[in-house]
Design an enzyme around this catalytic site. Structure first.
Site, short mmCIF file in Angstrom:
data_model
loop_
_atom_site.label_atom_id
_atom_site.label_comp_id
_atom_site.label_asym_id
_atom_site.label_seq_id
_atom_site.Cartn_x
_atom_site.Cartn_y
_atom_site.Cartn_z
N GLU A 99 -4.48 -4.20 -5.94
CA GLU A 99 -3.38 -4.03 -4.86
C GLU A 99 -2.37 -3.46 -5.16
OE1 GLU A 99 -2.72 -8.05 -3.16
OE2 GLU A 99 -4.65 -7.97 -1.91
N GLU A 153 -11.33 -8.38 -0.39
CA GLU A 153 -10.79 -9.59 -0.46
C GLU A 153 -10.12 -9.79 0.84
OE1 GLU A 153 -7.88 -10.10 -3.76
OE2 GLU A 153 -6.31 -11.06 -2.41
#
Length: 434
Positions: free
Chosen positions: A194, A286
């Site tokens: 991320e 995710e």
């Protein structure tokens, strides 16, 4: 968008305010500019469910080595594939949740196609013990392979948000992992979890350094590239996917990563995903049904809207997370992992766990769970003289019990798992009516 690190058993809670604040600041979506995406092909649609696997024992046997064809993930026959599965939590905190029993349940009771192995780099992860964490990832790749699942190796960089902070470590890690597992058909590489607080140019530059490291050892592997704004395609930082289509990573056989948390990321992010799916190959590595912290109330309606979109676009997805963290986004109730289960059925699951287990099973890999309406109706037994099931008794394979007017036979050791609740692939086989 990944939940901030939890208090490990005996560790201190790390602050999450900056992460949540950034995610809750939602800018207006700018209209995507026209940009040339990957070559447009029209692969034949194919699921990873029972119909696609009639003659195969598991997802990898059914589909073989995956590749990116146009905007979709395809199997070795060129058919479109939508993988569905679960991500581990950080190995440094919840490695005890990944056991033979839990992984058996994930593969066979849940019917998952894919396991994401989430190895944090900081927060007490890889940089503190490179040898130990690398060895653990090797082990989990083998565990997933034995069960016929695809395995995503997740380089879980979260803090700091610039993937270039870890380039040298990433080179070392991915070189060894790819060299050791290049002969397998089931390994995918997620090279930056991320990224945030950095430009797309910085992320692209990092990807173009690490992808050749993987390809030097495993030239046919699918590589998953994180995107700006906590892998929101830039949406959580005031941009959108057009910055990627305007300057894509110079590599083939890659997919771009999108993450969302359904109670935080509503229509704005969902429509951004829809727009991006027209231009980019995407993989949702995710997501959660709750808030961006991985905690708080579940928003199953928003999550289902995302799943419907991903089914329409055949975007593979992985849910966060397969652990017993106290937060609502962890599927198991606290204490389940220390007790080593029970793993099958729903007794140990939180509401989010029950919901996502059902969604994975509905993807087609597991037959309906109602023992009174199985795929092949059981024949009536010759009688029902077996003792009544008792929650306190221990049963081993072959033991028979009566429960609810039906006869059940244990497939393996069990205790405390109620017959009729574990599904056709669970421990209890429905032999017939008494």
């Amino acid at each position: 968008m990944a939940p901030p690190p939890p208090p490990a058993r005996g560790r201190t809670v790390l602050a999450a305010a900056a992460l949540v604040g950034a995610l809750l600041t939602v800018p207006s979506l700018t209209a995507p500019a026209s940009a040339q995406g990957p070559a447009d092909t029209t692969p034949t649609a194919s699921g990873t469910g029972a119909a696609a696997r009639e003659a195969a024992a598991d997802p990898v046997e059914a589909h073989g080595r995956l590749r990116v064809c146009g905007l979709k993930l395809c199997d070795e026959s060129g058919d479109t594939v939508q993988l569905t599965g679960m991500s581990s939590h950080g190995l440094q905190w919840y490695g005890d949740c990944l056991t033979d029993g839990s992984l058996d349940a994930l593969a066979h009771d849940w019917g998952a196609d894919v396991l994401r192995v989430s190895m944090y780099v900081q927060e007490g992860g890889y940089e503190t013990d490179p040898r130990g964490f690398t060895d653990r990832v090797h082990e989990l790749i083998e565990e997933g392979t034995e069960r016929g699942m695809y395995v995503i190796v997740d380089w879980h960089m979260l803090t700091p948000g610039d993937p270039n902070h870890n380039t040298d470590l990433a080179r070392t890690f991915f070189s060894e992992i790819a060299a050791a597992h290049a002969g397998k058909d089931n390994v995918l590489y997620e090279i930056a979890n991320e990224p945030h607080g950095v430009s797309w140019d910085a992320i692209r530059s990092y990807a173009e350094e690490i992808i050749p490291v993987v390809r030097a050892e495993d030239p046919e592997a699918v590589v998953l590239v994180g995107t700006r704004g906590w892998s929101s395609l830039g949406l959580s930082e005031g941009s959108d996917h057009t910055e990627i289509t305007a300057d894509p990573v110079d590599a083939d056989n890659i997919m771009y990563v999108f993450h969302f948390y359904a109670a935080t990321h509503g229509d704005f992010h969902r429509e951004g995903l829809r727009a991006a799916a027209r231009d980019l190959p995407l993989f949702v590595t995710e997501f959660g049904t709750q808030e961006a912290t991985g905690d708080g109330p579940d928003d199953f309606a928003s999550a289902q809207a995302y799943l419907d979109l991903m089914a329409e676009e055949q975007i593979s997805w992985v849910n966060w997370n397969f652990s017993d963290d106290f937060r609502s986004g962890a599927v198991f109730e606290p204490g389940t992992c220390a007790a080593d289960g029970p793993w099958t059925g729903t007794d140990s699951l939180k509401p989010a766990g029950e919901w996502i287990r059902d969604r994975i099973r509905e993807s087609g890999d597991v037959p309906p769970t109602d023992p009174t309406d199985p795929t092949e109706p059981p024949t009536d037994p010759d009688g029902c003289e077996a003792p009544a099931w008792s929650s306190g008794e221990v049963y081993t394979g072959g033991d028979r019990v009566g429960h609810g007017g039906r006869l059940y036979e244990a497939q393996w050791w069990t205790s405390g798992e109620e017959p009729g609740t574990t599904g056709e692939w669970g421990v209890w086989r429905d032999v017939g009516a008494c």
